[in-house]
Design a protein around this motif. Structure first.
Motif, PDB file in Angstrom:
ATOM      1  N   THR A 176      10.912  -5.685  -1.648  1.00  0.00           N
ATOM      2  CA  THR A 176      11.160  -4.573  -0.736  1.00  0.00           C
ATOM      3  C   THR A 176       9.883  -4.154  -0.005  1.00  0.00           C
ATOM      4  O   THR A 176       8.759  -4.425  -0.454  1.00  0.00           O
ATOM      5  N   VAL A 177      10.072  -3.495   1.110  1.00  0.00           N
ATOM      6  CA  VAL A 177       8.958  -2.955   1.886  1.00  0.00           C
ATOM      7  C   VAL A 177       8.243  -1.884   1.066  1.00  0.00           C
ATOM      8  O   VAL A 177       8.888  -1.034   0.433  1.00  0.00           O
ATOM      9  N   THR A 178       6.925  -1.940   1.062  1.00  0.00           N
ATOM     10  CA  THR A 178       6.098  -0.938   0.388  1.00  0.00           C
ATOM     11  C   THR A 178       5.101  -0.395   1.393  1.00  0.00           C
ATOM     12  O   THR A 178       4.564  -1.141   2.211  1.00  0.00           O
ATOM     13  N   GLY A 179       4.848   0.897   1.348  1.00  0.00           N
ATOM     14  CA  GLY A 179       3.945   1.512   2.303  1.00  0.00           C
ATOM     15  C   GLY A 179       2.498   1.088   2.123  1.00  0.00           C
ATOM     16  O   GLY A 179       2.087   0.619   1.054  1.00  0.00           O
ATOM     17  N   SER A 180       1.714   1.268   3.179  1.00  0.00           N
ATOM     18  CA  SER A 180       0.288   0.936   3.164  1.00  0.00           C
ATOM     19  C   SER A 180      -0.441   1.941   4.049  1.00  0.00           C
ATOM     20  O   SER A 180       0.150   2.907   4.537  1.00  0.00           O
ATOM     21  N   ASP A 181      -1.737   1.705   4.293  1.00  0.00           N
ATOM     22  CA  ASP A 181      -2.521   2.613   5.143  1.00  0.00           C
ATOM     23  C   ASP A 181      -2.050   2.592   6.589  1.00  0.00           C
ATOM     24  O   ASP A 181      -2.305   3.535   7.338  1.00  0.00           O
ATOM     25  N   ALA A 240      14.313   3.768  -1.072  1.00  0.00           N
ATOM     26  CA  ALA A 240      13.039   4.438  -0.842  1.00  0.00           C
ATOM     27  C   ALA A 240      12.112   4.191  -2.018  1.00  0.00           C
ATOM     28  O   ALA A 240      12.563   3.941  -3.148  1.00  0.00           O
ATOM     29  N   ASN A 241      10.806   4.250  -1.748  1.00  0.00           N
ATOM     30  CA  ASN A 241       9.833   4.146  -2.832  1.00  0.00           C
ATOM     31  C   ASN A 241       8.571   4.918  -2.500  1.00  0.00           C
ATOM     32  O   ASN A 241       8.257   5.167  -1.324  1.00  0.00           O
ATOM     33  N   LEU A 242       7.873   5.324  -3.531  1.00  0.00           N
ATOM     34  CA  LEU A 242       6.565   5.961  -3.444  1.00  0.00           C
ATOM     35  C   LEU A 242       5.588   5.152  -4.290  1.00  0.00           C
ATOM     36  O   LEU A 242       5.864   4.849  -5.452  1.00  0.00           O
ATOM     37  N   LYS A 243       4.453   4.812  -3.706  1.00  0.00           N
ATOM     38  CA  LYS A 243       3.444   4.017  -4.407  1.00  0.00           C
ATOM     39  C   LYS A 243       2.109   4.754  -4.401  1.00  0.00           C
ATOM     40  O   LYS A 243       1.700   5.308  -3.377  1.00  0.00           O
ATOM     41  N   HIS A 244       1.455   4.740  -5.554  1.00  0.00           N
ATOM     42  CA  HIS A 244       0.118   5.321  -5.652  1.00  0.00           C
ATOM     43  C   HIS A 244      -0.833   4.276  -6.213  1.00  0.00           C
ATOM     44  O   HIS A 244      -0.588   3.688  -7.269  1.00  0.00           O
ATOM     45  N   ASP A 245      -1.908   4.021  -5.478  1.00  0.00           N
ATOM     46  CA  ASP A 245      -2.913   3.065  -5.926  1.00  0.00           C
ATOM     47  C   ASP A 245      -3.840   3.719  -6.935  1.00  0.00           C
ATOM     48  O   ASP A 245      -4.357   4.830  -6.722  1.00  0.00           O
ATOM     49  N   PHE A 250      -1.667  -0.107  -9.632  1.00  0.00           N
ATOM     50  CA  PHE A 250      -0.804   0.817  -8.887  1.00  0.00           C
ATOM     51  C   PHE A 250       0.379   1.221  -9.756  1.00  0.00           C
ATOM     52  O   PHE A 250       0.686   0.594 -10.778  1.00  0.00           O
ATOM     53  N   ILE A 251       1.066   2.265  -9.317  1.00  0.00           N
ATOM     54  CA  ILE A 251       2.327   2.689  -9.902  1.00  0.00           C
ATOM     55  C   ILE A 251       3.284   2.985  -8.750  1.00  0.00           C
ATOM     56  O   ILE A 251       2.884   3.572  -7.742  1.00  0.00           O
ATOM     57  N   LYS A 252       4.520   2.550  -8.893  1.00  0.00           N
ATOM     58  CA  LYS A 252       5.493   2.727  -7.813  1.00  0.00           C
ATOM     59  C   LYS A 252       6.816   3.218  -8.380  1.00  0.00           C
ATOM     60  O   LYS A 252       7.332   2.661  -9.352  1.00  0.00           O
ATOM     61  N   LEU A 253       7.361   4.258  -7.780  1.00  0.00           N
ATOM     62  CA  LEU A 253       8.681   4.764  -8.097  1.00  0.00           C
ATOM     63  C   LEU A 253       9.633   4.391  -6.967  1.00  0.00           C
ATOM     64  O   LEU A 253       9.270   4.490  -5.790  1.00  0.00           O
ATOM     65  N   SER A 254      10.843   3.975  -7.329  1.00  0.00           N
ATOM     66  CA  SER A 254      11.794   3.578  -6.298  1.00  0.00           C
ATOM     67  C   SER A 254      13.183   4.096  -6.641  1.00  0.00           C
ATOM     68  O   SER A 254      13.483   4.395  -7.807  1.00  0.00           O
ATOM     69  N   ALA A 255      14.013   4.184  -5.623  1.00  0.00           N
ATOM     70  CA  ALA A 255      15.393   4.621  -5.814  1.00  0.00           C
ATOM     71  C   ALA A 255      16.240   4.013  -4.709  1.00  0.00           C
ATOM     72  O   ALA A 255      15.754   3.726  -3.606  1.00  0.00           O
ATOM     73  N   MET A 256      17.506   3.798  -5.026  1.00  0.00           N
ATOM     74  CA  MET A 256      18.445   3.316  -4.008  1.00  0.00           C
ATOM     75  C   MET A 256      19.830   3.852  -4.308  1.00  0.00           C
ATOM     76  O   MET A 256      20.171   4.155  -5.461  1.00  0.00           O
TER      77      MET A 256
END
Length: 839
Positions: A176-181, A240-245, A250-256
């Motif tokens: 899945t797509v993950t956010g970046s800078d 949707a997901n939230l990622k923290h480096d 890293f740690i990533k939380l996701s939901a659908m």
């Protein structure tokens, strides 16, 4: 009411996307604007990075010792598939029957003779539901839908798949797509001439220091490739997901959330069984016709419960497969002085409602149907005063007469199936990877454990309906008349030929644990050896409600005389299977552009959870031994992967239940037990002699055969041994040429697709064939700045081709003709227009 609910759902999803997108815009307002990333074709295949099936960190496709394809958003955009199965059909070694609708189609992996081919779907490395199939839903195409939140799809065939997923001969892993800078987003509208309206959207980017988000999904309504009189697909999903480096990972939380209706297209008759040279196209169009009908939007299903009370269910065929589920996930990775720790967890909870109208027997002569056994049974029930049986439109008590002679002269029966299931699945995978330097090469060692708690409830009821032979057929009653035209009774009731001929209810819960290890050993420069092993323990507990045959007691009809009923008894069951899988592979690269590899894998598939929710289950542990050798070459924009494979599927249990037209039940069986073997060659390549032109293709040539079959019912296995496996083609593939040129500030793409599937058979004895077919697709796209407009057409020549056959009846005896006269045809010519904007 249903329309209102659909609109409310659409608004809720759209508002969620809009809200998160606005939050992103607000968070980015203080940051310099970043240019939109260029979406360039994957010109250098050596740069393809894959993560599925590897024990080490992400690797180049060229470097691994197994067959894998990685399809990026750009690849999928150009292919513009109608469904996930259609996308998988571009990969070598996977034969698809993408004619059932948008979801839950058939995939066959390297000849493995099951409708899923043990192809396990994952999302970011975990399944959404542990098993391949639940009650009338599957964890593959039935639960996974492609949208703009899909960064890429990685498909592993054979190789180490059994080590990194349970019951896996292959893995399709959606990353899945993950956010970046860099903030990015995209919106896309798709319109089709089959009444398709679809909106996709995705937004990702930073929302704080080292914290990123991504959100997206789709909404869609589709009238359908076949004209049913109501929408085929309606609904959508959001992910949707939230990622923290972190400093070391890293740690990533996701939901659908998915809420989607999908209609199931089933086989249709295409020729008159009385004279197979006579087409039925004037009654039921080959490319657009269907037995789905508005007449099946209010079907009443009746049976007796364990207390003796008649239960009644009102069902609507337009509900189709209604899949609703929520999934939440957690993904963690961290590096501790060379020890790489990975932990993934996910939990899914949902509900599946299923309504479909299944094909059963061939059409029959209407006169013969009304003067044979049915007339004898009517006289026995309603007295000797019954002079004749006649047809009337259902529910009119014989007043609205239907004359089959004014049409085809045929009538048809089909089976309405309902299923209700609630399900849950929690799964987690924890592993540690360590690189170990030795005096003889380097080892990347990964050890891990995977566990799952999952289960489902089920209620299934099937009943037989009598219909006219035409597209969107009306239901019929077969009425008993006296000599003076008085109605004395009816063989059917409101179109029901036989109430609830199949009835199942139960519940199952499972616990499973797997431990695995994989070692990738870089022996010397260019030589790599790979070992893997996985052992699994299962614990199933469940129950099924016992059934018997009952007469519901309505003296005016025969439709309820042989109905299944619950006895009140509960059958408690448990099972504790185990499975051990292993793989050994080697890879040698002569240069950075040319190499060879070989591998052997052993897959054990334990009995599934359904064995403890069935009254009389068949308990079989299946093994698939897979061998493969390959040559690989990659030179800039050109590549070639040539793989020879041999699959031995043992034991192959062909003890399938066939439909019995006398009882209306699937209770006829001709058991064969033995082996299924497939040897073949896959070719996956791309030739790009100049910058503006390329041709990509995948070709599979295989020999799928039954071997060493034994029959305990007196049938001669020699008539089956050596025959081609049912529905398996010896030759299939596709070729996709593309032209990409600059036109001023814009770019113009022209692309085509030529697919072919060889001859197949519907039965074990190879009596009835489905002829080979070829289809042609084409498209064009214009890109200007951030905009893209694309038009794509499928089956533009309206080619004819059959898939599946009529699996309820023809596996043992064929269809009484040299070529199939009943099957699931290809969809006709269709065109889609796609407008998108990236930012």
């Amino acid at each position: 009411m249903q329309v209102a609910r659909s609109r409310a759902y659409a608004l809720s999803v759209a508002s969620s996307i809009a809200l998160l997108a606005s939050l992103s815009t607000s968070a980015q307002a203080q940051q310099p604007a970043a240019p939109a990333p260029a979406e360039t074709p994957a010109d250098n295949q050596q740069a393809d990075i894959i993560v599925t099936g590897t024990a080490v960190r992400a690797q180049r496709r060229f470097d691994v010792s197994y067959a894998i394809n990685s399809l990026s958003q750009r690849d999928v955009q150009q292919i513009a598939p109608k469904s996930f199965a259609d996308l998988l059909g571009t990969v070598p070694g996977i034969q698809v029957e993408a004619t059932g609708g948008e979801v839950q189609n058939v995939t066959r992996v390297r000849g493995i003779p099951t409708d899923r081919g043990y192809l396990i779907f994952q999302q970011d490395g975990l399944p959404l539901y542990h098993e391949i199939d639940g009650p009338f839903f599957n964890s593959g195409e039935g639960m996974n839908r492609y949208d703009l939140m899909s960064e890429r799809v990685e498909i592993v065939r054979g190789g180490p798949a059994p080590i990194f997923a349970s019951s896996a001969a292959a893995i399709a892993n959606t990353i899945t797509v993950t956010g970046s800078d860099v903030a990015r987003g995209k919106a896309q509208i798709t319109l089709g001439d089959t009444g398709l309206y679809r909106l996709d959207a995705m937004q990702s980017g930073p929302i704080g220091e080292k914290t990123y988000f991504a959100v997206g999904g789709f909404l869609r309504q589709h009238e359908g490739y076949r004209k049913s009189g109501f929408p085929s697909d309606k609904g959508g999903q959001i992910r949707a997901n939230l990622k923290h480096d972190l400093d070391n990972g890293f740690i990533k939380l996701s939901a659908m959330y998915v809420n989607d209706h999908n209609l199931f297209y089933l086989p249709i008759p295409i020729a008159d069984p009385r004279n197979p040279s006579v087409s039925l196209d004037q009654y039921i169009d080959y490319h657009r016709g269907t037995l789905n009908s508005p007449s099946l939007r209010n079907v009443n299903i009746k049976y007796r419960d364990g207390a003796g009370v008649v239960q009644s269910h009102d069902r609507d065929l337009a509900d189709g497969r209604h899949m609703r589920f929520f999934n939440a996930g957690l993904d963690y990775e961290g590096d501790f002085d060379g020890w790489r720790v990975s932990a993934k967890a996910g939990f899914t909870k949902g509900r599946s409602s299923f309504d479909a109208f299944y094909s059963t027997t061939n059409p029959v002569d209407a006169v013969a149907f009304a003067t044979g056994t049915n007339l004898t049974n009517a006289r026995a029930a309603f007295g000797p005063g019954v002079a004749r049986l006649g047809y009337a439109f259902a529910g009119t008590n014989g007043a609205s007469v239907y004359d089959p002679a004014s049409a085809s002269g045929l009538v048809l029966s089909g089976q309405y199936r309902m299923s209700e299931s609630k399900f849950y699945s929690g799964q987690a995978d924890v592993s540690v990877t360590r690189r170990i330097e030795t005096g003889l090469g380097t080892h990347d060692l990964r050890v891990g454990a995977y566990g799952s708690l999952y289960g489902n409830t089920l209620l299934q009821a099937y009943q037989d309906m009598l219909i006219e032979l035409r597209s969107k057929p009306r239901t019929l009653d077969l009425v008993a008349y006296s000599a003076n035209g008085a109605v004395l009774g009816s063989v059917t009731q409101n179109g029901v030929l036989r109430y609830t001929t199949t009835l199942n209810q139960g519940k199952g819960d499972a616990k499973m644990l797997a431990v695995y290890a994989n070692d990738t050993w870089d022996v010397t420069r260019g030589l790599r050896i790979d070992f893997g092993i996985r052992h699994e323990w299962y614990d199933y507990d469940g129950y099924a409600l016992a059934t018997t045959q009952a007469n519901l007691g309505d003296p005016t009809t025969l439709a309820d005389d042989t109905t299944r009923a619950f006895t009140g008894a509960i059958i408690n069951q448990s099972l504790h299977p185990k499975a051990t899988n292993w793989t050994v592979g080697a890879d040698y690269d002569f240069t950075s552009n040319l190499g060879i590899y070989g591998r052997v894998s052993n897959l054990e598939v334990p009995p599934q959870l359904g064995v403890v929710t069935s009254i009389a289950p068949t308990i079989v542990k299946t093994k698939a031994r897979q061998y493969e050798v390959g040559v690989k070459a990659s030179f800039g924009r050109n590549y070639l992967y040539l793989t020879g494979f041999y699959t031995k599927f043992n034991p192959f249990n062909a003890s399938f239940a066939a439909f019995n037209p006398v009882t209306g039940q699937n209770d006829q069986s001709l058991p064969f037990v033995g082996e299924a073997t497939v040897k073949g060659v896959e070719i996956d390549g791309r030739l790009a002699p100049v910058r503006w032109f390329s041709i990509t293709g995948s070709v599979t040539r295989q020999q799928p055969e039954y071997r060493n079959l034994v029959n305990t019912s007196g049938a001669d296995p020699s008539s089956v041994n050596g025959n081609q496996i049912i529905r398996e083609a010896k030759f299939f593939g596709n070729v996709r040429p593309a032209v990409n040129v600059g036109v001023g500030e814009a770019r113009l793409e022209l692309f085509g697709r030529y697919d072919w599937v060889g001859r197949r058979y519907v039965d074990f004895f190879s009596k009835t064939a489905m002829p080979a077919y070829q289809t042609v697709g084409a498209g064009a796209a214009v890109e200007w700045k951030a905009w893209r407009f694309q038009v794509v057409g499928d089956n533009i020549t309206n080619a004819k081709g059959l898939t599946e056959g009529n699996t309820r009846t023809d596996q043992f005896a064929g269809q009484g003709s040299a070529e199939a006269i009943y099957g699931r045809p290809l969809f006709g010519r269709n065109v889609r227009f796609i407008l998108s904007r990236s930012w």
